[in-house]
Design a protein around this motif. Structure first.
Motif, PDB file in Angstrom:
ATOM      1  N   LYS A  96       0.830  -1.207   0.000  1.00 12.49           N
ATOM      2  CA  LYS A  96       0.000   0.000   0.000  1.00 12.49           C
ATOM      3  C   LYS A  96       0.864   1.257   0.000  1.00 12.49           C
ATOM      4  O   LYS A  96       0.565   2.220  -0.711  1.00 12.49           O
ATOM      5  CB  LYS A  96      -0.946  -0.010   1.199  1.00 12.49           C
ATOM      6  N   LEU A  97       1.923   1.253   0.784  1.00  9.39           N
ATOM      7  CA  LEU A  97       2.828   2.402   0.827  1.00  9.39           C
ATOM      8  C   LEU A  97       3.384   2.692  -0.566  1.00  9.39           C
ATOM      9  O   LEU A  97       3.353   3.841  -1.032  1.00  9.39           O
ATOM     10  CB  LEU A  97       3.972   2.153   1.815  1.00  9.39           C
ATOM     11  N   LEU A  98       3.856   1.674  -1.240  1.00 13.67           N
ATOM     12  CA  LEU A  98       4.426   1.839  -2.575  1.00 13.67           C
ATOM     13  C   LEU A  98       3.370   2.321  -3.568  1.00 13.67           C
ATOM     14  O   LEU A  98       3.529   3.358  -4.216  1.00 13.67           O
ATOM     15  CB  LEU A  98       5.047   0.523  -3.056  1.00 13.67           C
ATOM     16  N   VAL A  99       2.293   1.585  -3.681  1.00 11.57           N
ATOM     17  CA  VAL A  99       1.291   1.863  -4.712  1.00 11.57           C
ATOM     18  C   VAL A  99       0.559   3.184  -4.442  1.00 11.57           C
ATOM     19  O   VAL A  99       0.402   4.016  -5.338  1.00 11.57           O
ATOM     20  CB  VAL A  99       0.314   0.675  -4.853  1.00 11.57           C
ATOM     21  N   VAL A 100       0.116   3.395  -3.214  1.00 10.15           N
ATOM     22  CA  VAL A 100      -0.619   4.622  -2.899  1.00 10.15           C
ATOM     23  C   VAL A 100       0.281   5.849  -3.053  1.00 10.15           C
ATOM     24  O   VAL A 100      -0.154   6.882  -3.581  1.00 10.15           O
ATOM     25  CB  VAL A 100      -1.254   4.537  -1.492  1.00 10.15           C
ATOM     26  N   SER A 101       1.528   5.746  -2.637  1.00  7.87           N
ATOM     27  CA  SER A 101       2.463   6.877  -2.797  1.00  7.87           C
ATOM     28  C   SER A 101       2.623   7.240  -4.266  1.00  7.87           C
ATOM     29  O   SER A 101       2.618   8.425  -4.631  1.00  7.87           O
ATOM     30  CB  SER A 101       3.833   6.537  -2.212  1.00  7.87           C
ATOM     31  N   VAL A 102       2.755   6.236  -5.108  1.00 12.41           N
ATOM     32  CA  VAL A 102       2.902   6.501  -6.542  1.00 12.41           C
ATOM     33  C   VAL A 102       1.615   7.104  -7.103  1.00 12.41           C
ATOM     34  O   VAL A 102       1.665   8.080  -7.859  1.00 12.41           O
ATOM     35  CB  VAL A 102       3.308   5.221  -7.310  1.00 12.41           C
ATOM     36  N   PHE A 103       0.462   6.562  -6.727  1.00 11.86           N
ATOM     37  CA  PHE A 103      -0.794   7.112  -7.240  1.00 11.86           C
ATOM     38  C   PHE A 103      -1.014   8.559  -6.788  1.00 11.86           C
ATOM     39  O   PHE A 103      -1.488   9.385  -7.573  1.00 11.86           O
ATOM     40  CB  PHE A 103      -1.992   6.239  -6.856  1.00 11.86           C
TER      41      PHE A 103
ATOM     42  N   PHE B 197      -9.598   1.613   4.122  1.00 12.42           N
ATOM     43  CA  PHE B 197     -10.649   0.753   4.670  1.00 12.42           C
ATOM     44  C   PHE B 197     -10.127  -0.647   4.984  1.00 12.42           C
ATOM     45  O   PHE B 197     -10.334  -1.170   6.083  1.00 12.42           O
ATOM     46  CB  PHE B 197     -11.825   0.677   3.683  1.00 12.42           C
ATOM     47  N   VAL B 198      -9.433  -1.245   4.035  1.00 10.83           N
ATOM     48  CA  VAL B 198      -8.918  -2.608   4.236  1.00 10.83           C
ATOM     49  C   VAL B 198      -7.860  -2.627   5.341  1.00 10.83           C
ATOM     50  O   VAL B 198      -7.824  -3.559   6.147  1.00 10.83           O
ATOM     51  CB  VAL B 198      -8.375  -3.198   2.911  1.00 10.83           C
ATOM     52  N   THR B 199      -7.027  -1.607   5.415  1.00  9.64           N
ATOM     53  CA  THR B 199      -6.010  -1.551   6.468  1.00  9.64           C
ATOM     54  C   THR B 199      -6.659  -1.440   7.847  1.00  9.64           C
ATOM     55  O   THR B 199      -6.267  -2.145   8.785  1.00  9.64           O
ATOM     56  CB  THR B 199      -5.042  -0.372   6.228  1.00  9.64           C
ATOM     57  N   ILE B 200      -7.655  -0.589   7.981  1.00  6.00           N
ATOM     58  CA  ILE B 200      -8.367  -0.457   9.261  1.00  6.00           C
ATOM     59  C   ILE B 200      -9.052  -1.776   9.612  1.00  6.00           C
ATOM     60  O   ILE B 200      -8.995  -2.233  10.760  1.00  6.00           O
ATOM     61  CB  ILE B 200      -9.385   0.706   9.206  1.00  6.00           C
ATOM     62  N   LEU B 201      -9.677  -2.390   8.631  1.00  6.09           N
ATOM     63  CA  LEU B 201     -10.335  -3.682   8.838  1.00  6.09           C
ATOM     64  C   LEU B 201      -9.332  -4.737   9.310  1.00  6.09           C
ATOM     65  O   LEU B 201      -9.582  -5.469  10.275  1.00  6.09           O
ATOM     66  CB  LEU B 201     -11.003  -4.123   7.536  1.00  6.09           C
ATOM     67  N   ARG B 202      -8.180  -4.798   8.645  1.00  9.96           N
ATOM     68  CA  ARG B 202      -7.139  -5.770   9.000  1.00  9.96           C
ATOM     69  C   ARG B 202      -6.633  -5.525  10.428  1.00  9.96           C
ATOM     70  O   ARG B 202      -6.501  -6.459  11.223  1.00  9.96           O
ATOM     71  CB  ARG B 202      -5.975  -5.700   8.007  1.00  9.96           C
TER      72      ARG B 202
END
Length: 184
Positions: free
Chosen positions: A71-78, A103-108
């Motif tokens: 998520k860090l990689l992909v979201v940072s790039v987006f 959402f998925v991170t909070i859920l996890r």
């Protein structure tokens, strides 16, 4: 623990380490360097899971850090592409990706603090592969004659799939979540 057993977590740490450098060179419009770092980081994503299974080196730390590193990689790039290439990554695409990943991170995290494990799906692996492919295509648009309109619609489709996987996670984990919430 042998060195091979820690290899998956080392690969995940390398992905986390490479992310700010990828973003830095992207911001400098050094697409070749940024693309190289992104592909290298993406390869660590493939390899960490492979080695974790091969050497039976699956750990709680790795199970937690691996998706966060992704998520860090992909979201940072987006987020960076939203500012640099808004004709390809607009606010709707960015918001669908951000909403799903938060959402998925909070859920996890919620499920793990309750001692439960989130059920994952192969659809999320497809989502991650598509996101990484789309990012590579965006990086290479300046060197290839790619129709930006078509690229935008592929990116939109990828972000809709991304959003859907968040909803899918909720449905796959609904019964477990219901039990966790009712036990409070």
């Amino acid at each position: 623990m042998t060195k091979l057993h820690s290899l998956p977590n080392v690969l995940t740490a390398i992905r986390i380490f490479l992310t700010p450098f990828c973003i830095y060179f992207l911001c400098l419009n050094q697409m070749g360097i940024s693309l190289f770092l992104f592909i290298l980081a993406s390869l660590t994503d493939m390899l960490d899971g492979y080695f974790a299974r091969k050497f039976n080196a699956i750990s709680k730390l790795g199970a937690f850090l691996d998706p966060l590193a992704d998520k860090l990689l992909v979201v940072s790039v987006f987020i960076t592409l939203y500012y640099m290439k808004p004709e390809i990554v607009d606010i709707y695409i960015l918001l669908m990706i951000l909403f799903r990943d938060v959402f998925v991170t909070i859920l996890r995290i919620f499920m793990e603090t309750k001692g439960s494990t989130m059920t994952t799906s192969n659809l999320s692996k497809v989502k991650t592969a598509l996101q990484m492919l789309m990012i590579v295509l965006v990086f290479t648009t300046s060197h290839l004659s790619v129709n930006l309109g078509i690229l935008y619609y592929f990116m939109l489709g990828t972000s809709i799939l991304t959003f859907y996987t968040g909803v899918h996670y909720l449905f796959c984990n609904y019964k477990n979540l219901k039990l966790l919430i009712s036990s409070q």
